[in-house]
Design a protein around this motif. Structure first.
Motif, PDB file in Angstrom:
ATOM      1  N   ALA A  46       0.838  -1.206   0.000  1.00  0.00           N
ATOM      2  CA  ALA A  46       0.000   0.000   0.000  1.00  0.00           C
ATOM      3  C   ALA A  46       0.872   1.256   0.000  1.00  0.00           C
ATOM      4  N   PHE A  53       2.223   6.334  -7.380  1.00  0.00           N
ATOM      5  CA  PHE A  53       1.160   6.928  -8.197  1.00  0.00           C
ATOM      6  C   PHE A  53       0.282   7.809  -7.342  1.00  0.00           C
ATOM      7  N   PRO A  54      -0.017   9.024  -7.773  1.00  0.00           N
ATOM      8  CA  PRO A  54       0.301   9.633  -9.074  1.00  0.00           C
ATOM      9  C   PRO A  54       1.613  10.432  -9.121  1.00  0.00           C
TER      10      PRO A  54
ATOM     11  N   ALA B 192      -4.551   1.618  -3.356  1.00  0.00           N
ATOM     12  CA  ALA B 192      -3.664   2.671  -2.849  1.00  0.00           C
ATOM     13  C   ALA B 192      -3.411   3.724  -3.920  1.00  0.00           C
ATOM     14  N   MET B 193      -3.252   3.268  -5.172  1.00  0.00           N
ATOM     15  CA  MET B 193      -2.973   4.220  -6.255  1.00  0.00           C
ATOM     16  C   MET B 193      -4.190   5.087  -6.551  1.00  0.00           C
ATOM     17  N   GLY B 196      -4.491   7.579  -3.981  1.00  0.00           N
ATOM     18  CA  GLY B 196      -3.459   8.589  -4.210  1.00  0.00           C
ATOM     19  C   GLY B 196      -3.935   9.627  -5.211  1.00  0.00           C
ATOM     20  N   ALA B 197      -4.572   9.151  -6.289  1.00  0.00           N
ATOM     21  CA  ALA B 197      -5.094  10.070  -7.304  1.00  0.00           C
ATOM     22  C   ALA B 197      -6.211  10.924  -6.729  1.00  0.00           C
ATOM     23  N   LYS B 200      -4.813  13.643  -4.784  1.00  0.00           N
ATOM     24  CA  LYS B 200      -4.075  14.587  -5.603  1.00  0.00           C
ATOM     25  C   LYS B 200      -5.001  15.541  -6.348  1.00  0.00           C
ATOM     26  N   ILE B 214       0.386   9.871   2.301  1.00  0.00           N
ATOM     27  CA  ILE B 214       0.994   8.538   2.273  1.00  0.00           C
ATOM     28  C   ILE B 214       0.592   7.740   3.516  1.00  0.00           C
ATOM     29  N   ILE B 217      -3.249   6.771   3.416  1.00  0.00           N
ATOM     30  CA  ILE B 217      -3.519   5.705   2.450  1.00  0.00           C
ATOM     31  C   ILE B 217      -2.950   4.383   2.950  1.00  0.00           C
ATOM     32  N   THR B 218      -1.722   4.421   3.453  1.00  0.00           N
ATOM     33  CA  THR B 218      -1.092   3.190   3.924  1.00  0.00           C
ATOM     34  C   THR B 218      -1.919   2.541   5.030  1.00  0.00           C
TER      35      THR B 218
END
Lengths: 105, 259
Positions: A46, A53-54, B192-193, B196-197, B200, B214, B217-218
């Motif tokens: 994770a 990304f991103p 997770a990605m 992340g988006a 962002k 980070i 999300i983790t």
């Protein structure tokens, strides 16, 4: 009042070191709790995915070269190339893409 | 003796790509530190004593703006808080047959990349494996900073742009191959990605600092994954009194993770 650069460096070094050292020093025994063990097993995936990304899209000069580098790295990693190979393939993909962009524009 | 040497050399092998990846990033850091007005020595001292990318870049803007020490300390704490999680994870992977003073040195070398190679290995890690990786990563990080600070813009933009993805390539090389064996890792990685988006690009959420993103999300993704698909505990029975009984089961660990 001017703060010495060395004082800044000392503060950041101490804070950063403590964040790293405290969990290592506190966790004296091995964890047996299933949830915590499972959590720690999934954590690197994770964490590294979220860091990749991103962010990778914003690392390069052009968005499109970041996307190409990202896809190239995924393909190389899927075929289980070593870390350095995957890294270099991603770099090369970005480089070639940006050369093409410059040539076209 | 032999096993220490073997672990050290194994760590150095993992350290080669790390040092190369660091070189590009720390070169950029050196250039920016010079622009902020720091001397080559000061820039190198930051890299040698901090060994972290995001935190050092963030510190530059605070130092450049003449911010307070408290602001700097809080900023570093937040950005580097992920090392708290990583340190916790590494504490579980570290071979307990070594004296605990090693922890003080292993802790210094916890970076995203060293964590990535150490967390992904089967079995327990010797501290000497960490030392091997650090023996290349620390000079790579520091020397890159020195050259970047001293030379300014030697490398053309196109080369710096290409080198900047090296570190992400390394991360992907760590997380994708295991996902071919354990398919549950695919939604973990994708989740997770996608998050992340979201952090962002969604207005409001994109105000959260990247260090916090980070961590959030983790924690969220790992917790959800651990609830949905717990890793089977083999040795829970012997764990009644915790301390000493679990040293021997290291070998079984990867097998249980494989599926």
């Amino acid at each position: 009042m001017q703060i010495s650069v060395y004082l800044y460096i000392l503060v950041m070094a101490v804070v950063t070191y403590l964040v790293r050292a405290i969990p290592l020093l506190l966790a004296r025994k091995e964890i047996t709790n299933t949830f915590v063990r499972s959590f720690l097993y999934y954590m690197p995936y994770a964490c590294l995915a979220a860091m990749t990304f991103p962010a990778i899209l914003g690392a390069t000069t052009y968005l499109i070269s970041g996307i190409v580098g990202f896809i190239a790295a995924i393909i190389a990693a899927y075929f289980e190339r070593s870390m350095i190979t995957v890294a270099l393939i991603a770099c090369a993909a970005v480089f070639v893409t940006e050369q093409i962009i410059r040539w076209v524009m | 003796m032999g096993s220490r040497k073997r672990a050290f050399i194994g760590g150095m092998k993992a350290g080669v790509p790390i040092a190369l990846g660091y070189f590009a990033v720390s070169f950029t850091f050196g250039m920016m530190a010079a622009q902020t007005g720091l001397s080559v020595f000061q820039s190198a001292l930051i890299s040698l004593t901090n060994l972290t990318s995001a935190g050092q870049f963030a510190a530059l803007s605070i130092i450049g703006a003449g911010g307070s020490l408290l602001e700097l300390a809080l900023n570093q704490l937040i950005i580097n808080l992920r090392y708290l999680l990583m340190g916790f994870s590494i504490s579980q992977k570290l071979d307990r047959n070594y004296p605990s003073f090693h922890k003080f040195f292993v802790a210094f070398g916890i970076t995203d990349e060293i964590y990535a190679v150490c967390a992904a290995r089967p079995g327990k890690n010797s501290p000497y494996y960490h030392y091997g990786a650090m023996a290349l990563a620390i000079p790579g990080w520091t020397i890159g900073t020195i050259l970047g600070a001293a030379a300014g813009q030697i490398l053309p933009q196109i080369v710096m742009s290409a080198l900047s993805v090296a570190i992400y390539g390394m991360f992907l090389a760590v997380i994708i191959p295991p996902a071919k064996k354990n398919h549950f890792l695919i939604p973990v990685i994708l989740g997770a990605m996608v998050l992340g988006a979201v952090f962002k690009y969604v207005p409001g959420l994109n105000k959260v600092s990247s260090g916090f993103v980070i961590i959030i999300i983790t924690v969220v993704v790992s917790a959800v994954a651990a609830l949905i698909r717990p890793i089977k505990p083999e040795a829970e029975a012997v764990a009644a009194d915790g301390e000493a009984s679990l040293v021997t089961k290291a070998e079984g660990e990867e097998a249980e993770h494989a599926d």
